[in-house]
Design a protein around this motif. Structure first.
Motif, PDB file in Angstrom:
ATOM      1  N   PRO A 128       0.814  -1.235   0.000  1.00 32.64           N
ATOM      2  CA  PRO A 128       0.000   0.000   0.000  1.00 32.64           C
ATOM      3  C   PRO A 128       0.841   1.276   0.000  1.00 32.64           C
ATOM      4  O   PRO A 128       0.347   2.339  -0.362  1.00 32.64           O
ATOM      5  CB  PRO A 128      -0.832  -0.100   1.277  1.00 32.64           C
ATOM      6  N   ASP A 129       2.134   1.147   0.372  1.00 35.25           N
ATOM      7  CA  ASP A 129       3.028   2.319   0.347  1.00 35.25           C
ATOM      8  C   ASP A 129       3.718   2.508  -1.005  1.00 35.25           C
ATOM      9  O   ASP A 129       4.617   3.352  -1.111  1.00 35.25           O
ATOM     10  CB  ASP A 129       4.098   2.196   1.442  1.00 35.25           C
ATOM     11  N   SER A 130       3.327   1.744  -1.999  1.00 36.40           N
ATOM     12  CA  SER A 130       3.965   1.846  -3.331  1.00 36.40           C
ATOM     13  C   SER A 130       3.962   3.285  -3.821  1.00 36.40           C
ATOM     14  O   SER A 130       2.942   3.975  -3.758  1.00 36.40           O
ATOM     15  CB  SER A 130       3.204   0.996  -4.350  1.00 36.40           C
ATOM     16  N   GLU A 131       5.133   3.720  -4.306  1.00 33.45           N
ATOM     17  CA  GLU A 131       5.252   5.105  -4.802  1.00 33.45           C
ATOM     18  C   GLU A 131       5.510   5.179  -6.302  1.00 33.45           C
ATOM     19  O   GLU A 131       5.247   6.195  -6.926  1.00 33.45           O
ATOM     20  CB  GLU A 131       6.412   5.807  -4.068  1.00 33.45           C
ATOM     21  N   THR A 132       6.079   4.090  -6.859  1.00 36.88           N
ATOM     22  CA  THR A 132       6.466   4.139  -8.276  1.00 36.88           C
ATOM     23  C   THR A 132       5.835   2.991  -9.047  1.00 36.88           C
ATOM     24  O   THR A 132       5.925   1.831  -8.629  1.00 36.88           O
ATOM     25  CB  THR A 132       8.004   4.028  -8.405  1.00 36.88           C
ATOM     26  N   ILE A 133       5.214   3.325 -10.169  1.00 34.68           N
ATOM     27  CA  ILE A 133       4.726   2.253 -11.049  1.00 34.68           C
ATOM     28  C   ILE A 133       5.485   2.339 -12.373  1.00 34.68           C
ATOM     29  O   ILE A 133       5.928   3.423 -12.782  1.00 34.68           O
ATOM     30  CB  ILE A 133       3.196   2.325 -11.306  1.00 34.68           C
ATOM     31  N   ALA A 134       5.648   1.179 -13.012  1.00 35.48           N
ATOM     32  CA  ALA A 134       6.241   1.154 -14.347  1.00 35.48           C
ATOM     33  C   ALA A 134       5.230   0.545 -15.309  1.00 35.48           C
ATOM     34  O   ALA A 134       4.559  -0.448 -14.960  1.00 35.48           O
ATOM     35  CB  ALA A 134       7.521   0.330 -14.341  1.00 35.48           C
ATOM     36  N   VAL A 135       5.101   1.155 -16.466  1.00 33.68           N
ATOM     37  CA  VAL A 135       4.148   0.678 -17.467  1.00 33.68           C
ATOM     38  C   VAL A 135       4.915   0.416 -18.758  1.00 33.68           C
ATOM     39  O   VAL A 135       5.647   1.279 -19.242  1.00 33.68           O
ATOM     40  CB  VAL A 135       3.046   1.739 -17.716  1.00 33.68           C
ATOM     41  N   VAL A 136       4.749  -0.785 -19.309  1.00 39.20           N
ATOM     42  CA  VAL A 136       5.455  -1.155 -20.545  1.00 39.20           C
ATOM     43  C   VAL A 136       4.403  -1.445 -21.608  1.00 39.20           C
ATOM     44  O   VAL A 136       3.541  -2.311 -21.416  1.00 39.20           O
ATOM     45  CB  VAL A 136       6.353  -2.397 -20.307  1.00 39.20           C
ATOM     46  N   GLY A 189      14.101   5.133 -21.868  1.00 40.92           N
ATOM     47  CA  GLY A 189      14.681   4.726 -23.152  1.00 40.92           C
ATOM     48  C   GLY A 189      14.753   3.220 -23.328  1.00 40.92           C
ATOM     49  O   GLY A 189      15.095   2.736 -24.419  1.00 40.92           O
ATOM     50  N   SER A 190      14.477   2.473 -22.271  1.00 35.10           N
ATOM     51  CA  SER A 190      14.497   1.003 -22.389  1.00 35.10           C
ATOM     52  C   SER A 190      13.549   0.404 -21.348  1.00 35.10           C
ATOM     53  O   SER A 190      13.178   1.079 -20.381  1.00 35.10           O
ATOM     54  CB  SER A 190      15.904   0.466 -22.142  1.00 35.10           C
ATOM     55  N   VAL A 191      13.217  -0.859 -21.553  1.00 35.59           N
ATOM     56  CA  VAL A 191      12.357  -1.562 -20.590  1.00 35.59           C
ATOM     57  C   VAL A 191      13.067  -1.625 -19.239  1.00 35.59           C
ATOM     58  O   VAL A 191      12.478  -1.351 -18.201  1.00 35.59           O
ATOM     59  CB  VAL A 191      12.072  -3.010 -21.067  1.00 35.59           C
ATOM     60  N   GLU A 192      14.370  -1.950 -19.290  1.00 35.95           N
ATOM     61  CA  GLU A 192      15.147  -2.081 -18.050  1.00 35.95           C
ATOM     62  C   GLU A 192      15.078  -0.795 -17.238  1.00 35.95           C
ATOM     63  O   GLU A 192      14.810  -0.818 -16.031  1.00 35.95           O
ATOM     64  CB  GLU A 192      16.601  -2.429 -18.398  1.00 35.95           C
ATOM     65  N   GLU A 193      15.295   0.319 -17.917  1.00 36.10           N
ATOM     66  CA  GLU A 193      15.268   1.619 -17.228  1.00 36.10           C
ATOM     67  C   GLU A 193      13.882   1.868 -16.613  1.00 36.10           C
ATOM     68  O   GLU A 193      13.763   2.394 -15.510  1.00 36.10           O
ATOM     69  CB  GLU A 193      15.596   2.689 -18.272  1.00 36.10           C
ATOM     70  N   ALA A 194      12.853   1.474 -17.328  1.00 34.24           N
ATOM     71  CA  ALA A 194      11.492   1.736 -16.843  1.00 34.24           C
ATOM     72  C   ALA A 194      11.157   0.927 -15.597  1.00 34.24           C
ATOM     73  O   ALA A 194      10.594   1.444 -14.634  1.00 34.24           O
ATOM     74  CB  ALA A 194      10.484   1.438 -17.956  1.00 34.24           C
ATOM     75  N   VAL A 195      11.528  -0.360 -15.607  1.00 36.70           N
ATOM     76  CA  VAL A 195      11.044  -1.234 -14.530  1.00 36.70           C
ATOM     77  C   VAL A 195      11.922  -1.193 -13.284  1.00 36.70           C
ATOM     78  O   VAL A 195      11.476  -1.575 -12.193  1.00 36.70           O
ATOM     79  CB  VAL A 195      10.870  -2.703 -15.007  1.00 36.70           C
ATOM     80  N   LEU A 220      13.958  -6.327 -11.903  1.00 38.92           N
ATOM     81  CA  LEU A 220      12.909  -5.935 -10.941  1.00 38.92           C
ATOM     82  C   LEU A 220      13.467  -5.923  -9.533  1.00 38.92           C
ATOM     83  O   LEU A 220      14.301  -6.762  -9.180  1.00 38.92           O
ATOM     84  CB  LEU A 220      11.737  -6.928 -10.980  1.00 38.92           C
ATOM     85  N   LYS A 221      12.984  -5.008  -8.705  1.00 39.25           N
ATOM     86  CA  LYS A 221      13.439  -5.070  -7.321  1.00 39.25           C
ATOM     87  C   LYS A 221      12.714  -6.207  -6.608  1.00 39.25           C
ATOM     88  O   LYS A 221      11.663  -6.675  -7.083  1.00 39.25           O
ATOM     89  CB  LYS A 221      13.271  -3.719  -6.637  1.00 39.25           C
ATOM     90  N   GLU A 222      13.252  -6.636  -5.478  1.00 39.30           N
ATOM     91  CA  GLU A 222      12.700  -7.811  -4.803  1.00 39.30           C
ATOM     92  C   GLU A 222      11.243  -7.567  -4.377  1.00 39.30           C
ATOM     93  O   GLU A 222      10.375  -8.407  -4.601  1.00 39.30           O
ATOM     94  CB  GLU A 222      13.590  -8.187  -3.604  1.00 39.30           C
ATOM     95  N   ASP A 223      10.996  -6.394  -3.786  1.00 38.61           N
ATOM     96  CA  ASP A 223       9.627  -6.076  -3.360  1.00 38.61           C
ATOM     97  C   ASP A 223       8.871  -5.478  -4.540  1.00 38.61           C
ATOM     98  O   ASP A 223       8.780  -4.254  -4.683  1.00 38.61           O
ATOM     99  CB  ASP A 223       9.655  -5.053  -2.213  1.00 38.61           C
ATOM    100  N   CYS A 224       8.327  -6.332  -5.363  1.00 40.81           N
ATOM    101  CA  CYS A 224       7.689  -5.811  -6.586  1.00 40.81           C
ATOM    102  C   CYS A 224       6.501  -6.681  -6.967  1.00 40.81           C
ATOM    103  O   CYS A 224       6.557  -7.906  -6.880  1.00 40.81           O
ATOM    104  CB  CYS A 224       8.731  -5.817  -7.706  1.00 40.81           C
TER     105      CYS A 224
END
Ligand SMILES: NC(=O)c1ccc[n+]([C@@H]2O[C@H](COP(=O)([O-])OP(=O)(O)OC[C@H]3O[C@@H](n4cnc5c(N)ncnc54)[C@H](O)[C@@H]3O)[C@@H](O)[C@H]2O)c1
Length: 327
Positions: A128-136, A189-195, A220-224
């Motif tokens: 619930p404290d998530s601050e960042t989302i990544a969308v591909v 600029g890349s999927v890696e950078e986004a996620v 991906l980070k561990e808590d994801c």
């Protein structure tokens, strides 16, 4: 038979919010978990390579009592023609007589109910404290999934986004700025950078029969929480199979799809590796962890469509929207 015909423009004019759609989608999941929904696995035809036209019937019982079917196509080749990937119609029946009550555009429904399902999933599985989302994949689903996640998770501040086409990314940023003016949107600029570093990652790229599965676990980070709305096209299998919780929207649909031998092969979770489905979660039959690696595959199920169509029909009747046609 008198049938109310409702166009996409008319649906848009009703001003239904994604929060309202999340409410009905969640109710559909809950009723499914309580065994009150009849939901056969979707069947389809494939007139062109990587293209589908699916039939998705559903009856939602309990306090809802709504029946209908969506006839929906997904054509990746349409992008080159400047046409939308998804198109279709939704037919709503009277459960009492079986008569058709309404026929409406299914693109709006598909766009927003899918984003809404992701939002509901995040409510149950994201930190619930998530601050960042990544969308591909920044097409129609990229937009609706972003908006739903932002509404479902109150602490989101940053949206990181990637598309193979810069023009799609630019269009996305412009639209999301209007939808969600208070959020920081970073085009990557890349999927890696986004996620990298994202608390929730959602992939919305075209579903293909022989996927590259280009999102790597080590990015991906561990808590994801990793959510796929594009079947097994984007996430490497190990992301889902090594997750400490793997959930799908409908277990029956997932296992049936896997049995067809096209999707969810090559290492994707098998029956014993599934914690449960969204129906189980929303009905309180299972609980998902909020930390660590979590994975969800949301294929899209017909209960979302009939629940959303029912909401549209109620509002359209109230406001006298749509054209009554005698058939
Ligand atoms: N699960 C569900 O309920 C559900 C419902 C509707 C659509 N979908 C799926 O969602 C996906 C997106 O649908 P849409 O209507 O948004 O399509 P769309 O054509 O509007 O968007 C797809 C986007 O993905 C981009 N893309 C393609 N390959 C990519 C890659 N390798 N990396 C990053 N971006 C890439 C395209 O440029 C495009 O912008 C499709 O696979 C569709 O089948 C799922």
């Amino acid at each position: 038979m008198e049938v109310r015909v409702i166009s996409m423009k008319e649906i848009e004019s009703l001003g239904i919010s994604v929060v309202e759609v999340m409410e009905v989608v969640e109710k559909g999941f809950r009723l499914k978990g309580e065994g009150k929904v009849e939901l056969p696995a979707k069947i389809g035809i494939h007139p062109r390579h990587d293209c589908f036209i699916h039939a998705m019937p559903c009856f939602v019982g309990g306090e809802v009592d709504a029946a209908g079917i969506k006839w929906v196509s997904g054509y990746p080749i349409n992008q080159g023609k400047g046409l939308p990937y998804i198109s279709g119609v939704m037919c709503v029946n009277d459960p009492e007589t079986g008569f058709v009550k309404a026929i409406m555009d299914a693109s709006w429904i598909t766009a927003w109910r899918t984003g809404a399902a992701t939002g509901v999933c995040a409510r149950y599985m994201a930190d619930p404290d998530s601050e960042t989302i990544a969308v591909v994949g920044l097409g129609v689903q990229g937009r609706t999934n972003t908006v739903a996640l932002a509404k479902a998770l109150p602490n989101i501040k940053v949206i990181r986004a990637y598309d193979v086409y810069e023009s799609q990314a630019a269009k996305y940023k412009e639209t999301i700025r209007k939808d969600l003016p208070e959020f920081e949107i970073i085009l990557c600029g890349s999927v890696e950078e986004a996620v990298k570093g994202a608390d929730v990652v959602v992939t919305c790229t075209p579903i293909v029969a022989n996927p590259n599965r280009f999102v790597k676990s080590e990015w991906l980070k561990e808590d994801c929480l990793a959510i796929a709305v594009d079947y097994d096209s984007a996430f490497k299998a190990e992301i889902m199979v090594k997750a400490n919780a793997f959930v799908c929207d409908d277990k029956n649909q997932y296992l049936w799809t896997q049995k067809q031998g096209v999707y969810f092969q090559k290492g994707y979770p098998t029956e014993s590796e599934i914690l449960g489905d969204m129906g189980d979660l929303c009905a309180g039959k299972i609980k998902a962890p909020r930390k660590g690696r979590r994975g969800a595959v949301l294929m899209g199920i017909a209960s979302h469509d009939i629940m959303t169509a029912n909401l549209i029909l109620e509002k359209a009747q109230e406001k006298g929207i749509g054209k009554i046609v005698e058939i």
